[in-house]
Design an enzyme around this catalytic site. Structure first.
Site, PDB file in Angstrom:
ATOM      1  N   ARG A   1       0.844  -1.192   0.000  1.00  0.00           N
ATOM      2  CA  ARG A   1       0.000   0.000   0.000  1.00  0.00           C
ATOM      3  C   ARG A   1       0.879   1.242   0.000  1.00  0.00           C
ATOM      4  O   ARG A   1       2.014   1.222   0.474  1.00  0.00           O
ATOM      5  CB  ARG A   1      -0.901   0.020   1.235  1.00  0.00           C
ATOM      6  CG  ARG A   1      -2.121  -0.891   1.119  1.00  0.00           C
ATOM      7  CD  ARG A   1      -3.034  -0.748   2.323  1.00  0.00           C
ATOM      8  NE  ARG A   1      -2.396  -1.218   3.526  1.00  0.00           N
ATOM      9  CZ  ARG A   1      -1.767  -0.470   4.409  1.00  0.00           C
ATOM     10  NH1 ARG A   1      -1.733   0.859   4.246  1.00  0.00           N
ATOM     11  NH2 ARG A   1      -1.189  -0.991   5.450  1.00  0.00           N
TER      12      ARG A   1
ATOM     13  N   TYR B   1      -1.488  -3.645  -6.843  1.00  0.00           N
ATOM     14  CA  TYR B   1      -1.241  -4.357  -5.590  1.00  0.00           C
ATOM     15  C   TYR B   1      -2.497  -4.383  -4.713  1.00  0.00           C
ATOM     16  O   TYR B   1      -3.191  -3.369  -4.567  1.00  0.00           O
ATOM     17  CB  TYR B   1      -0.076  -3.709  -4.812  1.00  0.00           C
ATOM     18  CG  TYR B   1      -0.066  -4.220  -3.402  1.00  0.00           C
ATOM     19  CD1 TYR B   1       0.438  -5.491  -3.123  1.00  0.00           C
ATOM     20  CD2 TYR B   1      -0.672  -3.506  -2.366  1.00  0.00           C
ATOM     21  CE1 TYR B   1       0.366  -6.017  -1.848  1.00  0.00           C
ATOM     22  CE2 TYR B   1      -0.747  -4.033  -1.093  1.00  0.00           C
ATOM     23  CZ  TYR B   1      -0.237  -5.286  -0.835  1.00  0.00           C
ATOM     24  OH  TYR B   1      -0.338  -5.815   0.424  1.00  0.00           O
TER      25      TYR B   1
ATOM     26  N   LYS C   1      -9.856  -2.203   1.739  1.00  0.00           N
ATOM     27  CA  LYS C   1      -9.544  -1.022   2.561  1.00  0.00           C
ATOM     28  C   LYS C   1     -10.330   0.206   2.092  1.00  0.00           C
ATOM     29  O   LYS C   1     -10.812   0.995   2.903  1.00  0.00           O
ATOM     30  CB  LYS C   1      -8.051  -0.731   2.533  1.00  0.00           C
ATOM     31  CG  LYS C   1      -7.193  -1.914   2.934  1.00  0.00           C
ATOM     32  CD  LYS C   1      -7.502  -2.382   4.332  1.00  0.00           C
ATOM     33  CE  LYS C   1      -6.871  -3.726   4.582  1.00  0.00           C
ATOM     34  NZ  LYS C   1      -6.218  -3.885   5.849  1.00  0.00           N
TER      35      LYS C   1
ATOM     36  N   HIS D   1     -10.532  -2.230  11.436  1.00  0.00           N
ATOM     37  CA  HIS D   1      -9.453  -3.091  10.934  1.00  0.00           C
ATOM     38  C   HIS D   1      -9.233  -4.201  11.975  1.00  0.00           C
ATOM     39  O   HIS D   1      -8.250  -4.176  12.714  1.00  0.00           O
ATOM     40  CB  HIS D   1      -8.201  -2.228  10.758  1.00  0.00           C
ATOM     41  CG  HIS D   1      -7.072  -2.900  10.027  1.00  0.00           C
ATOM     42  ND1 HIS D   1      -5.766  -2.469  10.107  1.00  0.00           N
ATOM     43  CD2 HIS D   1      -7.052  -3.966   9.190  1.00  0.00           C
ATOM     44  CE1 HIS D   1      -4.989  -3.235   9.352  1.00  0.00           C
ATOM     45  NE2 HIS D   1      -5.742  -4.151   8.795  1.00  0.00           N
TER      46      HIS D   1
ATOM     47  N   SER E   1      -1.253  -3.436  10.251  1.00  0.00           N
ATOM     48  CA  SER E   1      -0.919  -4.338   9.151  1.00  0.00           C
ATOM     49  C   SER E   1       0.330  -5.157   9.480  1.00  0.00           C
ATOM     50  O   SER E   1       1.304  -4.623  10.019  1.00  0.00           O
ATOM     51  CB  SER E   1      -0.665  -3.513   7.891  1.00  0.00           C
ATOM     52  OG  SER E   1      -1.828  -2.766   7.602  1.00  0.00           O
TER      53      SER E   1
ATOM     54  N   CYS F   1       0.789  -7.387  11.741  1.00  0.00           N
ATOM     55  CA  CYS F   1       1.068  -7.506  13.178  1.00  0.00           C
ATOM     56  C   CYS F   1       0.296  -8.648  13.827  1.00  0.00           C
ATOM     57  O   CYS F   1       0.142  -8.684  15.053  1.00  0.00           O
ATOM     58  CB  CYS F   1       0.770  -6.199  13.891  1.00  0.00           C
ATOM     59  SG  CYS F   1       1.946  -4.908  13.445  1.00  0.00           S
TER      60      CYS F   1
ATOM     61  N   ASP G   1      -9.453  -9.616   8.955  1.00  0.00           N
ATOM     62  CA  ASP G   1      -8.931  -8.267   8.669  1.00  0.00           C
ATOM     63  C   ASP G   1      -9.913  -7.127   8.940  1.00  0.00           C
ATOM     64  O   ASP G   1      -9.496  -6.063   9.347  1.00  0.00           O
ATOM     65  CB  ASP G   1      -8.462  -8.195   7.205  1.00  0.00           C
ATOM     66  CG  ASP G   1      -7.493  -7.049   6.952  1.00  0.00           C
ATOM     67  OD1 ASP G   1      -6.468  -6.983   7.640  1.00  0.00           O
ATOM     68  OD2 ASP G   1      -7.776  -6.211   6.076  1.00  0.00           O
TER      69      ASP G   1
ATOM     70  N   ARG H   1       1.986 -12.138  -0.501  1.00  0.00           N
ATOM     71  CA  ARG H   1       0.693 -12.506   0.108  1.00  0.00           C
ATOM     72  C   ARG H   1       0.004 -13.647  -0.616  1.00  0.00           C
ATOM     73  O   ARG H   1       0.290 -13.938  -1.771  1.00  0.00           O
ATOM     74  CB  ARG H   1      -0.224 -11.279   0.114  1.00  0.00           C
ATOM     75  CG  ARG H   1       0.333 -10.202   1.046  1.00  0.00           C
ATOM     76  CD  ARG H   1      -0.695  -9.219   1.477  1.00  0.00           C
ATOM     77  NE  ARG H   1      -0.117  -8.319   2.457  1.00  0.00           N
ATOM     78  CZ  ARG H   1      -0.640  -8.071   3.658  1.00  0.00           C
ATOM     79  NH1 ARG H   1      -1.766  -8.647   4.014  1.00  0.00           N
ATOM     80  NH2 ARG H   1      -0.057  -7.236   4.483  1.00  0.00           N
TER      81      ARG H   1
HETATM   82  P1  GTP Z   1      -2.429  -7.564   7.457  1.00  0.00           P
HETATM   83  O1  GTP Z   1      -2.937  -8.593   6.532  1.00  0.00           O
HETATM   84  O2  GTP Z   1      -1.327  -6.732   6.860  1.00  0.00           O
HETATM   85  O3  GTP Z   1      -3.487  -6.709   8.044  1.00  0.00           O
HETATM   86  O4  GTP Z   1      -1.593  -8.337   8.618  1.00  0.00           O
HETATM   87  P2  GTP Z   1      -2.052  -9.214   9.875  1.00  0.00           P
HETATM   88  O5  GTP Z   1      -2.298  -8.318  11.034  1.00  0.00           O
HETATM   89  O6  GTP Z   1      -3.101 -10.168   9.501  1.00  0.00           O
HETATM   90  O7  GTP Z   1      -0.675  -9.990  10.216  1.00  0.00           O
HETATM   91  P3  GTP Z   1      -0.316 -11.551  10.094  1.00  0.00           P
HETATM   92  O8  GTP Z   1      -1.148 -12.417  10.997  1.00  0.00           O
HETATM   93  O9  GTP Z   1      -0.296 -11.921   8.672  1.00  0.00           O
HETATM   94  O10 GTP Z   1       1.159 -11.562  10.682  1.00  0.00           O
HETATM   95  C1  GTP Z   1       2.211 -10.843  10.107  1.00  0.00           C
HETATM   96  C2  GTP Z   1       3.531 -11.405  10.526  1.00  0.00           C
HETATM   97  O11 GTP Z   1       3.618 -11.466  11.954  1.00  0.00           O
HETATM   98  C3  GTP Z   1       3.764 -12.829  10.017  1.00  0.00           C
HETATM   99  O12 GTP Z   1       5.089 -12.926   9.542  1.00  0.00           O
HETATM  100  C4  GTP Z   1       3.589 -13.676  11.242  1.00  0.00           C
HETATM  101  O13 GTP Z   1       4.368 -14.837  11.194  1.00  0.00           O
HETATM  102  C5  GTP Z   1       4.001 -12.745  12.385  1.00  0.00           C
HETATM  103  N1  GTP Z   1       3.260 -13.079  13.638  1.00  0.00           N
HETATM  104  C6  GTP Z   1       1.927 -13.225  13.771  1.00  0.00           C
HETATM  105  N2  GTP Z   1       1.594 -13.591  15.038  1.00  0.00           N
HETATM  106  C7  GTP Z   1       2.750 -13.641  15.734  1.00  0.00           C
HETATM  107  C8  GTP Z   1       3.070 -13.960  17.089  1.00  0.00           C
HETATM  108  O14 GTP Z   1       2.215 -14.257  17.925  1.00  0.00           O
HETATM  109  N3  GTP Z   1       4.387 -13.884  17.439  1.00  0.00           N
HETATM  110  C9  GTP Z   1       5.366 -13.550  16.533  1.00  0.00           C
HETATM  111  N4  GTP Z   1       6.613 -13.515  16.956  1.00  0.00           N
HETATM  112  N5  GTP Z   1       5.109 -13.275  15.242  1.00  0.00           N
HETATM  113  C10 GTP Z   1       3.819 -13.309  14.838  1.00  0.00           C
HETATM  114  C1  SPV Z   2      -3.068  -4.401   5.344  1.00  0.00           C
HETATM  115  O1  SPV Z   2      -2.049  -3.826   4.907  1.00  0.00           O
HETATM  116  O2  SPV Z   2      -3.603  -4.089   6.441  1.00  0.00           O
HETATM  117  C2  SPV Z   2      -3.668  -5.523   4.594  1.00  0.00           C
HETATM  118  C3  SPV Z   2      -3.151  -5.806   3.273  1.00  0.00           C
HETATM  119  O3  SPV Z   2      -4.603  -6.143   5.071  1.00  0.00           O
HETATM  120  S1  SPV Z   2      -3.780  -4.698   2.091  1.00  0.00           S
HETATM  121  O4  SPV Z   2      -5.032  -5.262   1.598  1.00  0.00           O
HETATM  122  O5  SPV Z   2      -2.797  -4.615   1.053  1.00  0.00           O
HETATM  123  O6  SPV Z   2      -4.028  -3.426   2.691  1.00  0.00           O
HETATM  124 MN    MN Z   3      -5.016  -5.496   7.135  1.00  0.00          MN
END
Ligand code: GTP
Ligand code: SPV
Ligand code: MN
Length: 582
Positions: free
Chosen positions: A112, A193, A202, A222, A244, A246, A269, A364
């Site tokens: 983004r 993207y 979003k 979110h 994002s 996290c 999400d 992704r």
């Molecule tokens: P968006 O799709 O961008 O909104 O991200 P999200 O909040 O869904 O994050 P996601 O669950 O995909 O995690 C992002 C990264 O954080 C990945 O590389 C995970 O492996 C890592 N991660 C998620 N949960 C944990 C956790 O509990 N501990 C650690 N150390 N890493 C984590």
């Molecule tokens: C984020 O960045 O919070 C996502 C991926 O969930 S995107 O759809 O690219 O914004």
């Molecule tokens: Mn997101």
């Protein structure tokens, strides 16, 4: 290039991928031509509602697509579009799995772009807070209606005439992701993207959605939505907002290590939430699938995601194995030794020793939610699921404990408003700087963030509302060696267990200056394999929290000198006083 029109709740969305403009003369001549011969290759334009038909005709004349495709949403159409993109070189099949595809974007179009995401309203203050004089606002970008019109004129005429370059349609220099709330309109130009171009996500479900939510008295957030069944068979749902990359997808699909617990995923999400007639906060997930971060996803961290993405999935910017599979950082132990790896940048014999990642850090998967083995039976229920706890969290390497509970709703809103997190690869920010990200919505506010906080406070005054308890969690605290103290992932079920018991009224919390934390031994650590320094995990360093208070004060003074609700300012004062006594 083709113009496709689809309908998303009340909003007609047009993706406008584009490259260059024509001269006025050329343009006029082309418009005349197009009106004469609109080439509709799929669907019948005369079956569209008159308003939609007009929209298509006008914009086709302007954009100059080779042909028009009116989406019908059928499987046959889906297959046809995939094969069309395959022929164009935008997608290639990953033959190891069923109906899985790889797309590799232009390296300049991988995340983004907050710097190019704008809201256009007549009054600037409707879109963004007014920062202190001399300070650059960081809570969204506003474009005047005149500048918006200029942006249209510079980009749209003839924009679909140009061929796809580099197998990927984008124009990073001219990219703009614009929202015009008064017209319920989104213009996404120059990026293919995910979050820039999946307009229902979003752009609509969060930015325009949050505006509708404020008008109509609900919340567009979110947030992931997760169903938790405890060993006694009792079920509760929670929602959680993390910035994002996290941890939302991971928490939403978690495989609990705590025996007897069962987790079910409603969404990973976005949550739309409103109170029902009985005063319960009901949440729906407005999405059909998951657009999840690939790196770090593996059978050991997120087996449910791995099982979801084995078929009918599109992967973006991951690496490819010589046996037709995918690869990314975190899959080392699950990838056969005898395959070679082609990196997302096309290095055909990629090796770890190159020092470059095989997959882009923001690579992704895009996959149907219905394929998730732990999808909740009510995930598509129009009533939504009742939310009993809301979690905020982020990547806080220092000072912030594993979990703490807000004293009440207003304090909880303050916790959301003061969220901070290390930057990730999901947007264009460089390095691991800790950024403010109120409610995990900084990139997604559809209107003035101060008014957004006020809306949350107002939601808390809804008559007869059973307000969820609010928490802050941090899976990412690090020790002096820079290692995560808490094992995370499935072990986070231990934190959810404590939250579940708190929501049930169990007396298992103790008060600290920042909120309520688990009493000694209240967090169930039975069977935890690693030894965890619990004292370090919950330590509240006085200097850290004094600094945090000052940092928040500076942020509010700079970014929201006139827009911050009084209640949030008084919560900050109260925190300052409590921290002073630490
Ligand atoms: P968006 O799709 O961008 O909104 O991200 P999200 O909040 O869904 O994050 P996601 O669950 O995909 O995690 C992002 C990264 O954080 C990945 O590389 C995970 O492996 C890592 N991660 C998620 N949960 C944990 C956790 O509990 N501990 C650690 N150390 N890493 C984590
Ligand atoms: C984020 O960045 O919070 C996502 C991926 O969930 S995107 O759809 O690219 O914004
Ligand atoms: Mn997101």
């Amino acid at each position: 290039m083709a113009l496709s029109i689809r309908c998303a709740t009340q909003t007609y969305i047009c993706r406008r991928l584009t490259h260059s403009m024509r001269t006025r003369q050329q343009k006029n001549c082309v418009i005349a031509n197009t009106i004469r011969c609109l080439s509709v290759v799929h669907g019948n334009i005369n079956t569209l509602a008159p308003k939609v038909k007009k929209f298509v005709e006008e914009n086709a004349a302007l954009f100059q697509p080779d042909h028009i495709h009116i989406c019908d949403g059928t499987e046959a159409e889906h297959t046809q579009l995939l094969s069309y993109m395959h022929k164009q070189g935008i997608l290639k099949p990953l033959t190891k799995y069923e109906n899985c595809w790889l797309s590799v974007t232009d390296p300049a179009d991988v995340a983004r772009v907050e710097s190019k995401t704008v809201i256009s309203t007549t009054e600037k203050r409707d879109s963004v807070p007014t920062p202190k004089e001399g300070v650059t606002g960081t809570l969204g970008r506003w474009l005047s209606p005149d500048d918006m019109e200029k942006a249209y004129q510079e980009r749209l005429p003839g924009c679909m005439k140009e061929p796809v370059i580099n197998n990927w349609p984008c124009n990073p220099e001219k990219t703009i992701i614009a929202h015009i709330p008064d017209r319920n309109e989104i213009l996404s130009y120059g990026s293919g993207y995910g979050g820039n171009s999946l307009l229902g996500k979003k752009c609509f479900a969060l930015r325009l959605g949050s505006i509708l939510a404020k008008k109509e008295g609900w919340l567009a957030e979110h947030m992931l939505i997760l169903g938790i069944t405890n060993p006694k068979g009792q079920k509760k749902y929670i929602a959680a907002a993390f910035p994002s990359a996290c941890g939302k997808t991971n928490l939403a699909m978690m495989n609990p290590t705590l025996p007897g617990y069962k987790m079910e995923c409603v969404g990973d999400d976005i949550a739309w939430m409103r109170f029902d007639d009985e005063g319960r906060l009901r949440a729906i997930n407005p999405e059909a699938g998951f657009f999840g971060v690939a790196p770090g996803t593996s059978m050991s961290t997120n087996p449910n995601a791995m099982l979801t993405i084995r078929k009918n999935t599109i992967f973006t910017n991951v690496a490819e194995t010589s046996d037709g599979g995918f690869f990314w950082e975190g899959l080392e132990k699950e990838t056969p030794n005898d395959v070679t790896i082609t990196s997302w940048l096309g290095d055909k014999n990629w090796k770890k020793e190159s020092g470059k990642p095989a997959a882009h850090p923001n690579s992704r998967f895009c996959t149907p939610a219905s394929q998730c083995p732990i999808i909740d039976p009510d995930w598509e229920s129009p009533k939504g699921v009742p939310i009993e706890a809301i979690l905020f969290g982020g990547r806080r390497p220092q000072g912030v404990p594993l979990v703490y509970e807000a004293f009440n709703w207003q304090h909880g809103v303050f916790i959301g408003a003061t969220m901070r997190s290390e930057a990730t690869a999901a947007a264009e920010h460089k390095g691991k700087v800790v950024m403010h990200d109120p409610f995990a919505m900084r990139p997604f506010f559809g209107y003035n963030a101060g008014q957004y906080m006020a809306h949350w406070l107002k939601i808390g005054r809804t008559p007869n509302a059973k307000l969820p308890k609010i928490y802050h969690v941090n899976w990412f605290r690090k020790n002096t060696e820079g290692k995560f103290i808490w094992p995370g992932f499935g072990e986070n079920s231990r934190v959810l267990d404590w939250i579940f018991r708190r929501v049930d009224g169990e007396d298992c919390a103790r008060k600290t200056p920042i909120g309520l934390v688990p009493q000694n031994d209240a967090l169930n650590l039975d069977g935890l394999k690693e030894s965890v320094d619990m004292d370090e995990l919950f330590r509240l360093p006085t200097d850290f929290w004094q600094n945090e208070v000052n940092e928040i004060k500076t942020y509010f003074d700079n970014q929201l000198p006139n827009d911050l609700p009084d209640e949030i300012a008084s919560e900050l004062n109260a925190l300052k006083e409590r921290v002073a006594k630490m």
